[in-house]
Design a protein around this motif. Structure first.
Motif, PDB file in Angstrom:
ATOM      1  N   ASP A   1       9.982  -7.735   3.837  1.00  0.00           N
ATOM      2  CA  ASP A   1       9.747  -7.077   2.552  1.00  0.00           C
ATOM      3  C   ASP A   1      10.642  -7.652   1.445  1.00  0.00           C
ATOM      4  N   TRP A   2      10.262  -7.354   0.224  1.00  0.00           N
ATOM      5  CA  TRP A   2      11.037  -7.716  -0.976  1.00  0.00           C
ATOM      6  C   TRP A   2      11.819  -6.474  -1.396  1.00  0.00           C
TER       7      TRP A   2
ATOM      8  N   ASP B   1      10.254  -1.294   3.486  1.00  0.00           N
ATOM      9  CA  ASP B   1      11.449  -0.900   2.725  1.00  0.00           C
ATOM     10  C   ASP B   1      11.388  -1.328   1.261  1.00  0.00           C
ATOM     11  N   GLY B   2      10.466  -2.213   0.913  1.00  0.00           N
ATOM     12  CA  GLY B   2      10.467  -2.757  -0.442  1.00  0.00           C
ATOM     13  C   GLY B   2       9.135  -2.589  -1.158  1.00  0.00           C
ATOM     14  N   TYR B   3       8.690  -3.663  -1.807  1.00  0.00           N
ATOM     15  CA  TYR B   3       7.544  -3.591  -2.723  1.00  0.00           C
ATOM     16  C   TYR B   3       6.273  -4.272  -2.221  1.00  0.00           C
TER      17      TYR B   3
ATOM     18  N   ARG C   1       6.232   1.509  -6.962  1.00  0.00           N
ATOM     19  CA  ARG C   1       6.671   1.411  -5.573  1.00  0.00           C
ATOM     20  C   ARG C   1       5.912   2.387  -4.681  1.00  0.00           C
TER      21      ARG C   1
ATOM     22  N   LYS D   1       2.495   0.211  -4.360  1.00  0.00           N
ATOM     23  CA  LYS D   1       2.719  -1.222  -4.086  1.00  0.00           C
ATOM     24  C   LYS D   1       1.511  -2.088  -4.435  1.00  0.00           C
TER      25      LYS D   1
END
Lengths: 278, 278
Positions: free
Chosen positions: A206-207, A224-226, B107, B110
Motif C-alpha cells: 500500500d501507499w 493501510d493506505g490509499y 481514503r 480509495k
C-alpha cells in the motif's frame, strides 16, 4: 492451502534470518517467496535453492539487477557483468524473473534523458544472456519520486518502450502497486504489457501517508493506505496473468513485527483485498 | 531590466508581508508576480490590484482554485462556487490565469478513477464562467507523490485530456518543473499542450533531495537539485510560449532568507539557468 498465488518478498521480513523467513512463510501457508541477492551472497545459490526445494517453495523473483545509468565505460562494463551474474543466480534459484531497478540521475549532468538511453542500451545488452538462461527481465518502473536518485524508469509505458526496443522477448515489466497506482493510464498500460507478452510479475503493497523520512519505507500492508487493490488486481487478472502475487513491503513498523505476525497479516490482507479479484 | 519574463510567486516569500514582497520584487528588477488568494482575503482585490498597478507589476497568475474531488453534493456545489469566486478574483487582479489544484483521493473509498472523473466534471462546469471572465484555467498536474492527498491530476497529458473534454478553450495546463520533470513523455506532452492552445503558464523550481518532512517543501532554488532547467525551458520555448516564467518555491530555508536575498538569488539563478534558453 493449495494453489495459493501469494508470494512474500524476502525484504518484507528483512530483519529475520532467511532460514526463519522461509520456515515462517511455509508455516503460514505461503507457497512462494521472492528472494534477494543479499542472501545469495551469504549462502550461495545452491544452499538457498536446496532450502526452497526442501520446503516446497516456489521462487517468484530475484531482486535485483539494473543500475544501468552510469556513463563511465568501466562502470558500465561492471554493471553489465553484475547483471549477467544476477541472471545466472535467478536461473540457479529457479526464479522465472530478475527484477531490474534502473538507477538514478547523475547530479553532475542532470541529464535524465541520457540516463534513460543508457538504461535502454543496458537492457538490450543483457537481454540475450537472459534468453539463454531462461530468465525474464522485469524492468521495474519506480514511483517518480525516486527518479532522481534511484530509477529513471517511472511508468509502465516507459518500461515497455525500453523492453520493446531491446528486441528481446525476455525484457518486460513488473507492476508494483506502490509505484504505479497513481498512473492515469494504468489500465491501458497493464493491458499493453500483457498483450506484448511482457507482464512478468505483479507486486503489491500500500501507499501510506505521511511519507516516511525514507520514502521507500512508506510501503504498507495492503489496506493501510490509499491503494484500491481490488481495482488494480482486476486489471492485472483481466489480462490473463497467472503468475504469483508478491507482497513486497519496506516499512520499519512491519520489520518490527515478529515474522509470524507479518506473514499472518499479509495472508489475511491478501485474502481479503487481492485473492478474490484474481 | 526591461522586458524580463521573470515572475516571482507570492508563496516563494510567504513569510513576508505582501507589501514588502511586492516592493522587494520591484527593487530586485522583477516585473511580474504570481499572487495567492490568501492576500486577496486579507486586502481585497481592489487594494491589491491598486498596489500592483502603482508598482508597475504584472500579475502572472492567481493561486488557486480546484479541489474538485469531493463527492457529496453540498461539497461539490461549494467547491464550484468557490472556484467561480476565484475566477472573478483573477479577473479583478488582471491575472490571465487561475491555477487549479485538483484535490486528492477519499481514503474511505480509495476511488482515484472516480475522483478524476469528478475533477473533469468540475472543470467543465466552471470553464464557461472563466470564458466570460476572460481568465484561463491552468489545471496543475502535481507530482504523483501528491496523488493521494492533494491532486489526482498527475501528468500534463492527463490534464490535457481533462481540458479537452471540457470543450472549453479556457481550460489548459500549467507546466511546473517540480511536478513534471520526471515525465518520460515530457517533450511530447509540452508540445501537445502548446499545439492545443492550452499551455497557459510555466513555473520553475528545483527538485531537492532528501525530501523534506513535508515533501511539498522540497522545492528549491533552480540549480540546487536535479532538474535540467535549460532542457525543459527549451522544450517550452520551442512551442512559442511567450508568457512569464514564474518561480514558485516552498522551502523552509528559502522562507528563512531575507526577502531581498531570496529575490536576488532567484534572479541570478533565473538569468543563469532559464533566461538564456527562452
Amino acid at each position: 492451502m493449495t494453489g495459493s498465488r501469494l508470494s512474500i518478498n524476502r525484504w518484507t521480513c528483512r530483519t529475520t534470518l532467511v532460514e526463519e523467513f522461509l520456515r515462517s512463510a511455509v508455516a503460514g501457508g505461503v507457497e512462494s517467496v521472492g528472494l534477494w541477492r543479499e542472501d545469495v551472497e551469504k549462502l550461495g545459490t545452491q544452499a538457498l535453492r536446496r532450502r526452497t526445494d526442501e520446503l516446497g517453495l516456489r521462487v517468484s523473483s530475484l531482486c535485483r539487477g539494473g543500475f544501468l545509468t552510469a556513463s563511465a565505460d568501466a562502470d558500465r562494463t561492471a554493471a553489465l557483468d553484475d547483471n549477467r551474474r544476477a541472471i545466472d543466480e535467478a536461473a540457479a534459484l529457479g526464479a522465472p524473473t530478475l527484477v531490474l531497478v534502473a538507477g538514478g540521475v547523475d547530479r553532475a549532468d542532470k541529464d535524465i534523458a541520457g540516463a534513460r538511453e543508457r538504461v535502454a542500451e543496458g537492457v538490450a545488452a543483457i537481454a540475450p544472456h537472459a534468453e539463454q538462461a531462461g530468465v525474464t527481465l522485469s524492468l521495474e518502473p519506480l514511483h517518480p519520486m525516486f527518479a532522481a536518485d534511484r530509477a529513471v524508469v517511472s511508468t509502465i509505458d516507459q518500461a515497455l518502450d525500453i523492453a520493446e526496443a531491446s528486441g528481446s522477448p525476455a525484457a518486460g515489466v513488473v507492476v508494483d502497486t506502490y509505484h504505479v497506482w497513481w498512473d492515469p493510464y494504468l489500465p491501458r498500460a497493464i493491458e499493453r504489457a500483457a498483450s506484448a507478452g511482457r507482464l512478468f510479475a505483479y507486486q503489491v503493497c500500500d501507499w501510506n501517508l505521511p511519507l516516511a523520512a525514507e520514502p521507500l519505507f512508506s510501503r504498507g500492508y495492503m489496506g493501510d493506505g490509499y491503494i484500491d487493490f481490488p481495482a488494480i488486481t482486476r486489471m492485472v487478472a483481466a489480462t490473463g496473468y497467472t503468475g504469483d502475487v508478491e507482497v513486497e513491503i519496506f516499512n520499519e513498523d512491519v520489520w518490527a513485527d515478529p515474522v509470524h505476525v507479518a506473514v499472518r497479516t499479509i495472508r489475511t490482507r491478501y485474502e481479503e483485498l487481492v485473492a478474490p479479484h484474481l
